[in-house]
Design a protein around this motif. Structure first.
Motif, PDB file in Angstrom:
ATOM      1  N   LEU A 446     135.424  60.440  20.221  1.00 11.15           N
ATOM      2  CA  LEU A 446     134.414  60.856  18.750  1.00 11.15           C
ATOM      3  C   LEU A 446     133.124  61.406  19.337  1.00 11.15           C
ATOM      4  N   THR A 447     132.537  61.277  20.138  1.00 12.36           N
ATOM      5  CA  THR A 447     131.494  61.766  20.655  1.00 12.36           C
ATOM      6  C   THR A 447     131.650  63.589  21.118  1.00 12.36           C
ATOM      7  N   ALA A 448     132.248  63.960  20.888  1.00 15.79           N
ATOM      8  CA  ALA A 448     133.100  65.169  21.163  1.00 15.79           C
ATOM      9  C   ALA A 448     133.099  65.643  19.961  1.00 15.79           C
ATOM     10  N   ALA A 449     133.539  65.713  18.623  1.00 15.73           N
ATOM     11  CA  ALA A 449     133.805  65.275  17.095  1.00 15.73           C
ATOM     12  C   ALA A 449     132.234  65.686  16.784  1.00 15.73           C
ATOM     13  N   GLN A 450     131.405  64.667  17.292  1.00 13.83           N
ATOM     14  CA  GLN A 450     130.571  64.904  16.745  1.00 13.83           C
ATOM     15  C   GLN A 450     129.305  66.000  16.858  1.00 13.83           C
ATOM     16  N   ALA A 451     129.806  66.021  18.337  1.00 14.63           N
ATOM     17  CA  ALA A 451     128.790  67.763  19.700  1.00 14.63           C
ATOM     18  C   ALA A 451     129.572  68.599  18.760  1.00 14.63           C
ATOM     19  N   PHE A 452     131.197  68.903  18.215  1.00 13.99           N
ATOM     20  CA  PHE A 452     131.421  69.507  17.186  1.00 13.99           C
ATOM     21  C   PHE A 452     130.617  70.232  15.885  1.00 13.99           C
ATOM     22  N   GLU A 453     130.383  69.255  15.435  1.00 14.88           N
ATOM     23  CA  GLU A 453     129.912  69.446  14.260  1.00 14.88           C
ATOM     24  C   GLU A 453     128.438  70.549  14.789  1.00 14.88           C
ATOM     25  N   TYR A 454     127.702  70.384  15.423  1.00 11.71           N
ATOM     26  CA  TYR A 454     126.837  70.633  15.657  1.00 11.71           C
ATOM     27  C   TYR A 454     127.120  72.547  15.791  1.00 11.71           C
ATOM     28  N   ARG A 455     128.521  72.679  15.723  1.00 11.72           N
ATOM     29  CA  ARG A 455     128.247  74.169  16.390  1.00 11.72           C
ATOM     30  C   ARG A 455     128.620  74.549  14.677  1.00 11.72           C
ATOM     31  N   LYS A 456     129.000  74.049  13.637  1.00 13.56           N
ATOM     32  CA  LYS A 456     128.978  75.051  12.308  1.00 13.56           C
ATOM     33  C   LYS A 456     127.876  76.049  12.027  1.00 13.56           C
TER      34      LYS A 456
END
Length: 526
Positions: A446-456
């Motif tokens: 969940l944490t990695a997916a949240q951080a991943f979102e900011y790379r869009k």
């Protein structure tokens, strides 16, 4: 069962963890071959001849443990077998999972079918009936010290053979007498030596080890993928995963993990976007993933190799070689698996340890473009802060469970059994650690997916992009605080259901993105 095309021949074929699971799931039908049956009948005749001759042989016509010098008459040898199952059924605590109890029965059939235990065909056939019809005995989780066999749990496992105990049948827990009424079965009269053959052995330890191998394999596979997603989210470097580095220190696990992560990151726009950044190196929890995950894989591999020997071993006592040679030895002693289970318990704990560190790293707000606590509007919102409290608690609990059970030994049987393995405790404990690990990995996902979102709007490679989409079907991006326990449970379901591993496998196969390495077959349970 008639629709099953693949058969496993007990006592003849080589049993592996993967085959055990297929038998449990009903994908393979386990049968006793005629070759094995001949060995079983021949060995049974040897025991009968020993009884006729009357010379004392431990467990056949003598008492057990400290009563090994007590002679038992021919007339009493059958009573002795029933009594041993009753007297040794002293387990306490919650019942083990029915799946583990079923695995115990499968492993016991494989051991007894080798033809060195004096078991009767009718007894083995009844055990097979229980396996095939999912009439699984109720077995308490506590009471074995892991030497002289898993005496208490195995006694409970086989009480139904003599009409006692309880079973899970057709999704209900019923008494064995009720089972007999429903099915028309009758209690067996055990022959000399049979009771001891049934309860002596390492099947409780080994069955837990099978589950440890399966569950930790899933966690290891997912930890690599989640770690790769975290590397993307925090703009970590790909260089620590180059083969040129790991072939200078060629541990199998390290090479395998590094190659997998490098393949997962292949084609990523996110990685290319910071190729020329001024960051020199990443924190250990990112750049040492191959060394830490790899060490845990090496520990897993060690247990897998030992377990495969145990799955095909004769572990009761005494061992009947022939009419002239009966050996009262120590093949029932659980030490070979006990020590390895403690090692793997530590390996699972360490996976959770480094996962918790990556979660903490993600919250610090030091990665470009990623806000502190993974949420822009903090103050009124706590963001992902408290999720890491949970992983800290779980990681700490796991550390407390890492004291090796095999370091302990308490003499039993009036000193006759003066060193025991405690492997039964180690197996149960390892599963507890892995269950905690699944929760930690869920929170990291969940944490990695949240951080991943900011790379869009940058895209990752196809594997992580598809995994991210799948996660978002269950757990949406968090702009503000909510009841994160609901998200965590969804994450745990994703981990337990092997969702992201399945996606990664399908995509790598379709796109010819190789997640396989020269060691892939060794790190597979099948």
């Amino acid at each position: 069962m008639s629709d099953i095309k693949e058969h496993f021949l007990f006592g003849e074929d080589h049993l592996t963890t993967g085959k055990v699971i297929k038998i449990v799931n009903g994908d393979i039908l386990g049968i006793i071959s005629e070759i094995a049956r001949k060995k079983i009948r021949r060995n049974r005749q040897v025991v009968d001849n020993i009884v006729k001759k009357g010379a004392p042989v431990y467990g056949i016509n003598t008492g057990f443990g400290p009563l090994c010098t007590t002679k038992i008459s021919k007339e009493e040898t059958k009573i002795l077998q029933k009594n041993i199952l009753q007297s040794h059924s002293v387990g306490v605590g919650d019942p083990i999972d029915t799946r583990i109890a079923k695995i115990m029965m499968i492993l016991k059939v494989q051991s007894l079918s080798q033809g060195h235990s004096g078991i009767a065909e009718k007894t083995l056939d009844r055990i097979l009936w229980h396996i095939d019809n999912n009439a699984i005995p109720i077995v308490p989780c506590q009471g074995s010290v892991g030497a002289s066999g898993d005496l208490a749990p195995l006694s409970h496992l086989f009480l139904p053979l003599i009409g006692l105990g309880k079973v899970t049948f057709q999704n209900k827990v019923i008494s064995t007498s009720e089972l007999y009424t429903i099915t028309g079965l009758q209690a067996l009269e055990l022959e000399p030596k049979e009771g001891l053959a049934l309860i002596n052995g390492t099947q409780f330890i080994a069955a837990h080890a099978v589950e440890v191998i399966v569950k930790l394999h899933n966690c290891l596979s997912q930890a690599d993928i989640i770690g790769a997603m975290m590397i993307e989210g925090l703009q970590g470097s790909v260089k620590p995963f180059y083969k040129e580095l790991h072939h200078l220190r060629p541990f199998k696990g390290n090479i395998h993990v590094a190659a997998r992560i490098k393949a997962i990151l292949k084609g990523s726009e996110i990685m290319r976007a910071h190729t020329n950044c001024d960051r020199v190196q990443d924190p250990y929890s990112l750049r040492c993933i191959p060394q830490v995950h790899g060490a845990s894989r090496n520990a897993w591999l060690h247990l897998k190799e030992l377990l495969e020997i145990e799955l095909n071993a004769v572990t009761d006592n005494p061992i009947i070689i022939d009419e002239e040679l009966t050996i009262s030895g120590g093949n029932f002693h659980g030490q070979p698996l006990a020590m390895a289970l403690d090692y793997v318990c530590l390996a699972a704990s360490e996976l959770g340890n480094i996962s918790d560190r990556r979660i903490y790293l993600a919250l610090e707000g030091n990665a470009p473009g990623v806000p502190k606590l993974l949420m822009k509007d903090t103050g009124i919102n706590s963001g992902y802060m408290i999720l890491q409290y949970t992983t800290a608690a779980l990681a700490s609990e796991n550390k407390g469970l890492c004291f090796p059970s095999s370091a302990d030994s308490i003499p039993t049987s009036l000193g006759q059994e003066d060193h025991v393995s405690m492997g039964s405790i180690g197996g149960r404990k390892a599963l507890r650690v892995i269950e905690n690990l699944e929760k930690i990995l869920a929170i990291e996902l969940l944490t990695a997916a949240q951080a991943f979102e900011y790379r869009k709007p940058l895209k990752s490679g196809i594997i992580l992009d598809e995994i991210y989409k799948e996660v978002r079907k269950s757990v949406t991006f968090a702009n503000e605080d909510r009841v994160f326990a609901d998200d965590i449970q969804k994450g745990i379901d994703i981990i337990k259901n092997k969702t992201i591993v399945t996606i990664a496998s399908k995509i790598s196969s379709k796109e010819k993105l190789s997640l396989e390495t020269q060691f892939s077959s060794e790190f597979d349970i099948y």
